[in-house]
Motif scaffolding. Structure first.
Motif, PDB file in Angstrom:
ATOM      1  N   ASP A 148      18.633  64.250  23.325  1.00 24.09           N
ATOM      2  CA  ASP A 148      17.676  63.729  22.329  1.00 24.09           C
ATOM      3  C   ASP A 148      16.370  63.257  22.955  1.00 24.09           C
ATOM      4  O   ASP A 148      15.505  62.742  22.256  1.00 24.09           O
ATOM      5  N   GLY A 149      16.209  63.404  24.268  1.00 26.65           N
ATOM      6  CA  GLY A 149      14.958  63.006  24.928  1.00 26.65           C
ATOM      7  C   GLY A 149      14.750  61.512  24.935  1.00 26.65           C
ATOM      8  O   GLY A 149      13.618  61.038  24.894  1.00 26.65           O
ATOM      9  N   SER A 150      15.829  60.754  25.019  1.00 28.13           N
ATOM     10  CA  SER A 150      15.715  59.291  25.025  1.00 28.13           C
ATOM     11  C   SER A 150      16.103  58.757  26.396  1.00 28.13           C
ATOM     12  O   SER A 150      16.563  59.492  27.270  1.00 28.13           O
ATOM     13  N   VAL A 151      15.913  57.462  26.572  1.00 27.31           N
ATOM     14  CA  VAL A 151      16.265  56.783  27.819  1.00 27.31           C
ATOM     15  C   VAL A 151      17.219  55.640  27.478  1.00 27.31           C
ATOM     16  O   VAL A 151      16.911  54.810  26.607  1.00 27.31           O
TER      17      VAL A 151
ATOM     18  N   VAL B 175      16.167  54.207  23.926  1.00 27.02           N
ATOM     19  CA  VAL B 175      14.778  54.094  23.480  1.00 27.02           C
ATOM     20  C   VAL B 175      14.158  55.491  23.487  1.00 27.02           C
ATOM     21  O   VAL B 175      14.305  56.237  24.457  1.00 27.02           O
ATOM     22  N   ASN B 176      13.491  55.825  22.400  1.00 22.58           N
ATOM     23  CA  ASN B 176      12.826  57.123  22.287  1.00 22.58           C
ATOM     24  C   ASN B 176      11.349  56.983  22.632  1.00 22.58           C
ATOM     25  O   ASN B 176      10.721  55.982  22.280  1.00 22.58           O
ATOM     26  N   PHE B 177      10.824  58.011  23.300  1.00 18.23           N
ATOM     27  CA  PHE B 177       9.429  58.009  23.720  1.00 18.23           C
ATOM     28  C   PHE B 177       8.739  59.285  23.262  1.00 18.23           C
ATOM     29  O   PHE B 177       9.344  60.350  23.210  1.00 18.23           O
ATOM     30  N   ASP B 178       7.457  59.160  22.972  1.00 14.91           N
ATOM     31  CA  ASP B 178       6.604  60.305  22.693  1.00 14.91           C
ATOM     32  C   ASP B 178       5.925  60.658  24.017  1.00 14.91           C
ATOM     33  O   ASP B 178       5.074  59.915  24.507  1.00 14.91           O
ATOM     34  N   LEU B 179       6.296  61.773  24.594  1.00 11.23           N
ATOM     35  CA  LEU B 179       5.813  62.151  25.928  1.00 11.23           C
ATOM     36  C   LEU B 179       4.702  63.193  25.883  1.00 11.23           C
ATOM     37  O   LEU B 179       4.386  63.791  26.910  1.00 11.23           O
ATOM     38  N   THR B 180       4.084  63.401  24.717  1.00 16.99           N
ATOM     39  CA  THR B 180       3.073  64.460  24.603  1.00 16.99           C
ATOM     40  C   THR B 180       1.861  64.206  25.497  1.00 16.99           C
ATOM     41  O   THR B 180       1.324  65.139  26.078  1.00 16.99           O
TER      42      THR B 180
ATOM     43  N   LYS C 271       5.450  71.304  36.217  1.00 12.88           N
ATOM     44  CA  LYS C 271       6.253  70.082  36.201  1.00 12.88           C
ATOM     45  C   LYS C 271       6.171  69.471  34.811  1.00 12.88           C
ATOM     46  O   LYS C 271       5.159  68.869  34.458  1.00 12.88           O
ATOM     47  N   THR C 272       7.214  69.650  34.032  1.00 10.48           N
ATOM     48  CA  THR C 272       7.251  69.178  32.651  1.00 10.48           C
ATOM     49  C   THR C 272       8.535  68.391  32.413  1.00 10.48           C
ATOM     50  O   THR C 272       9.359  68.218  33.328  1.00 10.48           O
ATOM     51  N   VAL C 273       8.733  67.968  31.173  1.00 10.03           N
ATOM     52  CA  VAL C 273       9.938  67.229  30.792  1.00 10.03           C
ATOM     53  C   VAL C 273      11.174  68.118  30.973  1.00 10.03           C
ATOM     54  O   VAL C 273      12.275  67.618  31.197  1.00 10.03           O
TER      55      VAL C 273
END
Length: 167
Positions: free
Chosen positions: A81-84, A103-108, A123-125
């Motif tokens: 889910d792209g969370s930490v 915790v969810n983050f917007d990494l755009t 180098k990306t997510v």
């Protein structure tokens, strides 16, 4: 020789009162609040366009900015889910009660610091793998961080740090 303390006390009181009167008489001495060009009549200081009126420049009109600080989250990356999952962080993270939470983050717009683990040349997510220890830096309001997802400024993958270039 006796020192006339009674006379000094009276003189000090007179000087204090005289100084206080001039300070009250001149609100524009550079240290107080100024009313830039606003009239001080019926529509002035307490009227509809005064600082306390509905269209005046008072404190309730957006003059207090929200003080933002750096929240630094440390935790494990959840690739699904792209969370930490937060395991630690700076004082702001701890005081806000984020320890042990997802915790969810917007990494755009975030700067991603990671090794190119999937060897695609960027180098990306996608280079951050599930379970990696990461640091995420976000600039959020000090007292109330708001709703998730938080806009991250930087993500550092501590499990797969980028190789340092030697010159």
């Amino acid at each position: 020789m006796k020192i006339p303390y009674r006379h000094l006390a009276v003189a000090g009181s007179v000087l204090a009162l005289a100084g206080g009167g001039t300070a009250l008489a001149d609100p524009g001495n550079g240290n107080g609040h100024r009313h830039h060009g606003h009239p001080h009549g019926p529509t002035g200081i307490t009227g509809p366009s005064g600082p306390t009126g509905p269209s005046g420049p008072g404190h309730g009109q957006g003059h207090h900015r929200v003080h933002k600080v750096a929240y630094i989250f440390r935790g494990t990356w959840n690739a699904a889910d792209g969370s930490v999952t937060v395991t630690g962080g700076n004082a702001h993270v701890r005081k806000a009660g984020f320890l042990g939470q997802k915790v969810n983050f917007d990494l755009t717009n975030a700067r991603i610091i990671v090794a190119d683990t999937n060897t695609d040349g960027s180098k990306t997510v996608a280079d951050v793998t599930d379970g990696d220890t990461v640091l995420v830096r976000a600039r959020l309001p000090r007292k109330d961080p708001g709703d998730q997802p938080f806009a991250a400024r930087k993500l550092i993958d501590l499990s797969a740090p980028p190789a340092h270039k030697h010159h």
